[in-house]
Design an enzyme around this catalytic site. Structure first.
Site, PDB file in Angstrom:
ATOM      1  N   LYS A  35      -3.903   0.739  -0.481  1.00 26.35           N
ATOM      2  CA  LYS A  35      -5.446   0.031   0.007  1.00 26.35           C
ATOM      3  C   LYS A  35      -5.768  -0.736   0.859  1.00 26.35           C
ATOM      4  O   LYS A  35      -6.408  -0.709   1.880  1.00 26.35           O
ATOM      5  CB  LYS A  35      -6.216  -0.134  -1.094  1.00 26.35           C
ATOM      6  CG  LYS A  35      -6.352   0.848  -1.730  1.00 26.35           C
ATOM      7  CD  LYS A  35      -7.250   1.109  -2.958  1.00 26.35           C
ATOM      8  CE  LYS A  35      -6.805  -0.776  -3.984  1.00 26.35           C
ATOM      9  NZ  LYS A  35      -8.053   0.153  -5.506  1.00 26.35           N
ATOM     10  N   ARG A  36      -4.382  -1.834   1.567  1.00 26.23           N
ATOM     11  CA  ARG A  36      -4.950  -2.788   2.317  1.00 26.23           C
ATOM     12  C   ARG A  36      -3.892  -2.482   3.798  1.00 26.23           C
ATOM     13  O   ARG A  36      -4.957  -2.584   4.487  1.00 26.23           O
ATOM     14  CB  ARG A  36      -4.128  -4.442   1.651  1.00 26.23           C
ATOM     15  CG  ARG A  36      -4.124  -4.476   0.255  1.00 26.23           C
ATOM     16  CD  ARG A  36      -4.013  -6.191  -0.373  1.00 26.23           C
ATOM     17  NE  ARG A  36      -4.275  -7.116  -0.916  1.00 26.23           N
ATOM     18  CZ  ARG A  36      -4.314  -6.506  -1.931  1.00 26.23           C
ATOM     19  NH1 ARG A  36      -2.571  -5.227  -2.910  1.00 26.23           N
ATOM     20  NH2 ARG A  36      -4.921  -6.932  -3.665  1.00 26.23           N
TER      21      ARG A  36
END
Length: 475
Positions: free
Chosen positions: A254-255
């Site tokens: 997600k990062r």
């Protein structure tokens, strides 16, 4: 348990990501195939990370994709409430029960004490886990600390020497040693439960038959099995999905990656392509097909055909799949989906708009590309000096003048008539290939390549085509 009941249980900490969508989709497909129930439960016990409106946005995104639930926080159901912060008394009741039975204990260690303990264990090369220093506290000491207002958590007491064995529908029989499991916090110092306690209790009371979740939860499964045993309950069937990986086989993060499902919708990917693509992130059918409608997925899906190996998220395959759907879905459907990217004035001319969509979708991958493609029909051509030199040469001028005269003489401009006219020009002028088509396209759409002449002229309309041709003819 005969009835299939599965749950998608996200935390309201932000957008719906690709991994979450896959879990929700597999839940939905498995329940649909078996005639079971698919439940949405919001796990909001980590209040520090909750994002206001995230739960509603997540439900809305899934609804856009065609995934709705039999029981959820909005419509309720027999086993609600379906938001964990509304079930706190139930978690506390069972946490106290575990303490009474000796399966759990109060821990008063401060964050600083725990950090020092971890650092000392790491320095000694030991497995990092809670050292149970609070387990030896007497009931009197515990009560005295509580009465004094000392912050505390409640920890699960894992067995010291035990091998956990369980069957996973994807991984087969799995065995894990209890030594690898820490004494998990069950109730945090703010009074809220951790995922481990709340999910176990909710899955029991909501009669969940199969827990479908990501591979990252595999190492926590012994804790959950132990909780079921301590509480005297039957555990569900475990299903741990493979990781989703980048093309270089690093974990999709997600990062690091664009993994927001809404982001893909906003970029112009079709919901049908997104669902089809995500369904194939780990699963394949018996006949290795690649294109499925949601209804076909519901018929074909089997958890047993999910792979153990990581699934590759290949954006080029998603692009290919989106192009397939862009061309195969009904024209009216694509025209409706493309509306946000088009000028409202064009859309009022439904026939012209649909003609543009029909031509553009043959050469596009995403919805906004349809609007980009349409610009050639909406704005008069602006040519480079090189193109102007080409269109002003003798041969090009001959083609433009002939085509303009022939077009003016037509009573109608249906595509068959334009095709006949175009072929007649080739025969009469004796000018072939790019020397024939390129000046026409440069004059009509401002570029050397594009749709065929019948499509181009029918979209522009007779008057606009005549106007554009005439503007490039030298006197």
């Amino acid at each position: 348990m005969n009835t299939i009941r599965v749950r998608f249980a996200p935390s309201p900490t932000g957008y719906l990501h690709i991994g979450g969508l896959r879990t929700a989709l597999y839940d939905y497909l498995f329940a649909s195939k078996s005639g079971g129930k698919c439940i949405l439960r919001i796990e909001d016990t980590d209040q520090s990370r909750e994002v206001k409106g995230a739960a509603e946005m997540l439900i809305q995104t899934l609804h856009k994709l065609g995934i709705d639930f039999d029981e959820n926080p909005l419509q309720g159901g027999e086993y609600g409430p379906y938001v964990q912060s509304e079930r706190l008394s139930l978690y506390r009741k069972h946490a106290d029960e575990l303490v009474e039975k000796g399966h759990a204990y109060h821990c008063f260690c401060s964050p600083e004490t725990l950090q020092q303990m971890r650092e000392e264990q790491q320095a000694r090369g030991e497995f990092v886990k809670y050292d149970r220093r609070c387990l030896s506290l007497s009931k009197e000491d515990v009560q005295a600390n509580i009465n004094a207002g000392e912050p505390y958590v409640i920890r699960l007491r894992m067995p010291d020497d035990h091998k956990f064995g369980f069957d996973d529908m994807i991984r087969g029989h799995v065995e894990m040693d209890a030594f690898q499991s820490d004494d998990q916090v069950l109730i945090k110092s703010d009074g809220f439960p951790t995922y481990h306690l709340a999910a176990t209790i909710d899955d029991h009371y909501m009669h969940i038959s199969h827990v479908i979740r990501g591979e990252e939860w595999l190492s926590s499964t012994p804790k959950h099995i132990w909780l079921y045993q301590c509480l005297g309950w039957e555990p569900p069937q475990w299903v741990h999905l493979p990781l989703i990986l980048n093309t270089d086989r690093s974990k999709l993060s997600k990062r690091m990656n664009d993994v927001s499902v809404d982001s893909y919708l906003q970029k112009g990917y079709l919901k049908e392509a997104i669902l089809n693509f995500v369904a194939l992130l780990g699963w394949h059918s018996s006949d290795d097909r690649e294109i499925y409608s949601l209804e076909e997925l519901c018929e074909a899906f089997e958890l047993e055909r999910v792979n153990k190996a990581g699934a590759i998220f290949d954006i080029t395959k998603l692009d290919w799949m989106n192009g397939q759907y862009l061309r195969s879905l009904p024209l009216e459907t694509i025209a409706m989906r493309a509306l946000p990217w088009f000028d409202s004035q064009l859309v009022q001319d439904t026939d012209k708009y649909h003609r543009i969509i029909a031509a553009a979708r043959e050469r596009s991958t995403l919805l906004p590309e349809l609007a980009d493609y349409a610009q050639m029909f909406l704005s008069p051509a602006s040519l480079s000096d090189k193109d102007l030199d080409f269109i002003h040469n003798q041969s090009s001028q001959q083609v433009l003048k002939w085509y303009l005269d022939a077009l003016q003489s037509l009573s109608g401009i249906d595509e068959d008539a334009i095709a006949e006219l175009t072929n007649r020009g080739l025969a009469e002028l004796g000018i072939k290939g790019k020397n024939y088509y390129m000046p026409l396209r440069l004059a009509l759409i401002g570029q050397p390549h594009g749709p065929d002449m019948p499509t181009t002229v029918s979209i522009l309309g007779k008057d606009e085509a005549i106007k554009r041709l005439g503007s490039f003819i030298l006197n």
